[in-house]
Design a protein around this motif. Structure first.
Motif, PDB file in Angstrom:
ATOM      1  N   LEU A 134       0.824  -1.206   0.000  1.00 41.36           N
ATOM      2  CA  LEU A 134       0.000   0.000   0.000  1.00 41.36           C
ATOM      3  C   LEU A 134       0.858   1.255   0.000  1.00 41.36           C
ATOM      4  O   LEU A 134       0.591   2.222  -0.718  1.00 41.36           O
ATOM      5  CB  LEU A 134      -0.924  -0.018   1.221  1.00 41.36           C
ATOM      6  CG  LEU A 134      -1.852   1.176   1.386  1.00 41.36           C
ATOM      7  CD1 LEU A 134      -2.741   1.323   0.172  1.00 41.36           C
ATOM      8  CD2 LEU A 134      -2.697   1.015   2.644  1.00 41.36           C
ATOM      9  N   LEU A 137       2.327   1.838  -3.478  1.00 41.74           N
ATOM     10  CA  LEU A 137       1.291   2.310  -4.395  1.00 41.74           C
ATOM     11  C   LEU A 137       0.948   3.767  -4.126  1.00 41.74           C
ATOM     12  O   LEU A 137       0.823   4.581  -5.042  1.00 41.74           O
ATOM     13  CB  LEU A 137       0.031   1.443  -4.255  1.00 41.74           C
ATOM     14  CG  LEU A 137       0.132   0.033  -4.835  1.00 41.74           C
ATOM     15  CD1 LEU A 137      -1.050  -0.813  -4.399  1.00 41.74           C
ATOM     16  CD2 LEU A 137       0.221   0.088  -6.356  1.00 41.74           C
ATOM     17  N   HIS A 138       0.832   4.072  -2.852  1.00 40.13           N
ATOM     18  CA  HIS A 138       0.466   5.434  -2.488  1.00 40.13           C
ATOM     19  C   HIS A 138       1.527   6.437  -2.955  1.00 40.13           C
ATOM     20  O   HIS A 138       1.213   7.473  -3.539  1.00 40.13           O
ATOM     21  CB  HIS A 138       0.260   5.534  -0.982  1.00 40.13           C
ATOM     22  CG  HIS A 138      -0.616   6.662  -0.575  1.00 40.13           C
ATOM     23  ND1 HIS A 138      -1.984   6.546  -0.517  1.00 40.13           N
ATOM     24  CD2 HIS A 138      -0.326   7.940  -0.249  1.00 40.13           C
ATOM     25  CE1 HIS A 138      -2.495   7.700  -0.161  1.00 40.13           C
ATOM     26  NE2 HIS A 138      -1.520   8.572   0.028  1.00 40.13           N
ATOM     27  N   GLN A 165      -4.427   8.050  -9.044  1.00 41.51           N
ATOM     28  CA  GLN A 165      -4.601   6.643  -8.690  1.00 41.51           C
ATOM     29  C   GLN A 165      -5.364   5.890  -9.765  1.00 41.51           C
ATOM     30  O   GLN A 165      -5.112   4.705 -10.004  1.00 41.51           O
ATOM     31  CB  GLN A 165      -5.301   6.531  -7.333  1.00 41.51           C
ATOM     32  CG  GLN A 165      -4.415   6.997  -6.192  1.00 41.51           C
ATOM     33  CD  GLN A 165      -5.111   6.989  -4.844  1.00 41.51           C
ATOM     34  OE1 GLN A 165      -6.311   6.716  -4.758  1.00 41.51           O
ATOM     35  NE2 GLN A 165      -4.367   7.297  -3.792  1.00 41.51           N
ATOM     36  N   SER A 169      -3.955   2.734 -11.659  1.00 37.64           N
ATOM     37  CA  SER A 169      -4.759   1.528 -11.841  1.00 37.64           C
ATOM     38  C   SER A 169      -4.735   1.071 -13.286  1.00 37.64           C
ATOM     39  O   SER A 169      -4.610  -0.124 -13.582  1.00 37.64           O
ATOM     40  CB  SER A 169      -6.213   1.790 -11.435  1.00 37.64           C
ATOM     41  OG  SER A 169      -6.301   2.214 -10.109  1.00 37.64           O
TER      42      SER A 169
ATOM     43  N   LEU B 177      -7.648  -2.733  -7.586  1.00 33.36           N
ATOM     44  CA  LEU B 177      -7.013  -1.898  -6.576  1.00 33.36           C
ATOM     45  C   LEU B 177      -7.990  -1.490  -5.487  1.00 33.36           C
ATOM     46  O   LEU B 177      -7.629  -1.413  -4.304  1.00 33.36           O
ATOM     47  CB  LEU B 177      -6.397  -0.664  -7.241  1.00 33.36           C
ATOM     48  CG  LEU B 177      -4.898  -0.504  -7.012  1.00 33.36           C
ATOM     49  CD1 LEU B 177      -4.161  -1.758  -7.410  1.00 33.36           C
ATOM     50  CD2 LEU B 177      -4.359   0.698  -7.762  1.00 33.36           C
ATOM     51  N   THR B 181      -6.748  -3.357  -1.889  1.00 33.21           N
ATOM     52  CA  THR B 181      -5.929  -2.472  -1.071  1.00 33.21           C
ATOM     53  C   THR B 181      -6.808  -1.425  -0.423  1.00 33.21           C
ATOM     54  O   THR B 181      -7.955  -1.253  -0.789  1.00 33.21           O
ATOM     55  CB  THR B 181      -4.862  -1.733  -1.901  1.00 33.21           C
ATOM     56  OG1 THR B 181      -5.515  -1.007  -2.939  1.00 33.21           O
ATOM     57  CG2 THR B 181      -3.856  -2.690  -2.488  1.00 33.21           C
ATOM     58  N   LEU B 183      -6.125   1.677  -0.779  1.00 35.60           N
ATOM     59  CA  LEU B 183      -5.555   2.871  -1.410  1.00 35.60           C
ATOM     60  C   LEU B 183      -6.568   4.006  -1.475  1.00 35.60           C
ATOM     61  O   LEU B 183      -7.527   3.954  -2.232  1.00 35.60           O
ATOM     62  CB  LEU B 183      -5.070   2.522  -2.825  1.00 35.60           C
ATOM     63  CG  LEU B 183      -4.271   3.607  -3.547  1.00 35.60           C
ATOM     64  CD1 LEU B 183      -2.973   3.902  -2.826  1.00 35.60           C
ATOM     65  CD2 LEU B 183      -4.007   3.210  -4.984  1.00 35.60           C
ATOM     66  N   GLU B 184      -6.303   5.009  -0.674  1.00 29.74           N
ATOM     67  CA  GLU B 184      -7.232   6.139  -0.617  1.00 29.74           C
ATOM     68  C   GLU B 184      -6.711   7.317  -1.411  1.00 29.74           C
ATOM     69  O   GLU B 184      -5.511   7.498  -1.514  1.00 29.74           O
ATOM     70  CB  GLU B 184      -7.459   6.553   0.836  1.00 29.74           C
ATOM     71  CG  GLU B 184      -8.098   5.492   1.697  1.00 29.74           C
ATOM     72  CD  GLU B 184      -9.487   5.093   1.266  1.00 29.74           C
ATOM     73  OE1 GLU B 184     -10.042   5.738   0.352  1.00 29.74           O
ATOM     74  OE2 GLU B 184     -10.007   4.125   1.818  1.00 29.74           O
TER      75      GLU B 184
END
Lengths: 209, 209
Positions: A134, A137-138, A165, A169, B177, B181, B183-184
């Motif tokens: 995470l 990815l962030h 994001q 994706s 995603l 996750t 993921l925010e």
DNA sequence: GCCGTAAGTAAACAACTGCTGACTTGCCTC
DNA sequence: GAGGCAAGTCAGCAGTTGTTTACTTACGGC
């Protein structure tokens, strides 16, 4: 094959039945690379520790010696991936970052690290590993957003981050579909063909309005 | 886990220790739905037949009775998914199809079929299952392309198809995603927030130039 | 040259996996 | 109500999985 890695591989051309050269750091690296490829390609569950050790030409027990457990090795793979994928200059343009991702998608250095990106889509079920994933990815999304001129205190910060994001994706989705299916023409599209739609996508999502 | 799953479950509120009502078609359906959810959520390898049978409240052996094997059940899940996701009118506009996909992404009917799309990203290793999966993905992309005015004999048919497949990749990537996750802000974005970037994406990739 | 330490090996463990075969039980027909 | 048959159960198999344990062996400092 790349020279940089093979330096660690103990005597590449030797008789395999000969007793193995002793080099802890080398074998560790060997395991790490084999694991990364297999995890990325086949996923976490589908990859067995015996697969990995065999691919590395190393005894199974060494996985537990050097990485404690299978998920430990997976965590190490994730942490390692961020170092290599993460070498992105500070103030990179949107065009440049788009090209870079396209290059990754097309698998320019596939020989060295096939589908490095795919690792970020693989789940182990382990909580700690999920956190690492995470985090990567962030930070990726943030870098993408900041290449589009985003700054943390931006009034509609969330919107821009969301767009980044979504773009991320898309990149990961493309990567996964290319790797895990024979979906044509996507699967065998070259860097050129990929660049055009992906650049459109990036522009549409991230260019300042 | 979700309590009430479906109308097909025989006598939902009965004492579980009471002998099960005999209904072959019903149990089959129950297994299919449980399997679809678990496969989609956790992947093929991470889902055990015992998990599935337990979720369905049914004996393990019945999986093999009704579907021959685990991959047989997986194939049945795939084949079933196309029926439900596939109910798309012939001449649908780009806007409409974009909204539909967004709705799926946002998980409008999550209660009934969580992450139906995710199933299309799950690999079993079985060749026949992979073919089914590939077929579904391909026909999806074609429908997306034809909503953008594509026709099979188009001069640059490949380019449009490629763009459609990139769009599809994006949708699947977002789905994955969001599901796998935290993921925010992507993970908990509502249908509204998702619609905007996704519509942009679709337009950029598929609108006639 | 010797020897302690660390690198690598081999074998087996317990738990889990998908699957099977023989069994029991409920339902429908006659 | 008896009997046939399909639906459901149960226990266990054979193979695989991650991991551990006790062992052997190469390398470097003395």
């Amino acid at each position: 094959m790349s020279a940089a890695q093979d330096d660690h591989r103990p005597e590449a051309g030797t008789d395999p039945r000969a007793p193995r050269r002793r080099d802890a750091a080398g074998t560790r690296q060997l395991l790490l690379e084999s694991a990364r490829d297999l995890f990325a390609t086949n996923g976490y569950r589908a990859t067995t520790v015996r697969d990995i050790s065999e691919a590395a030409g190393v005894n199974v027990a060494l996985i537990n010696r050097y990485f404690t457990s299978k998920v430990g090795l997976f965590q190490a793979c994730l942490s390692g991936a961020v170092n290599e994928l993460g070498a992105v200059p500070r103030n990179i343009s949107l065009e440049q970052i788009s090209s870079r991702i396209t290059a990754q998608l097309a698998g320019v250095d596939k020989a060295r690290h096939p589908h490095q990106l795919l690792l970020l889509l693989r789940t182990s079920g382990d909580e700690q590993a999920e956190e690492i994933r995470l985090g990567i990815l962030h930070s990726f999304a943030e870098r993408l957003a900041s290449a589009a001129g985003w700054e943390p205190e931006d009034p509609d910060s969330d919107r821009m981050l969301l767009h980044a994001q979504v773009a991320l994706s898309a990149a990961l989705g493309i990567s996964l579909l290319r790797a895990s299916t024979g979906l044509e023409p996507l699967a065998s599209a070259g860097e050129q063909e990929l660049a055009e739609p992906f650049h459109r996508l990036i522009t549409a999502l991230l260019s300042r309005t």
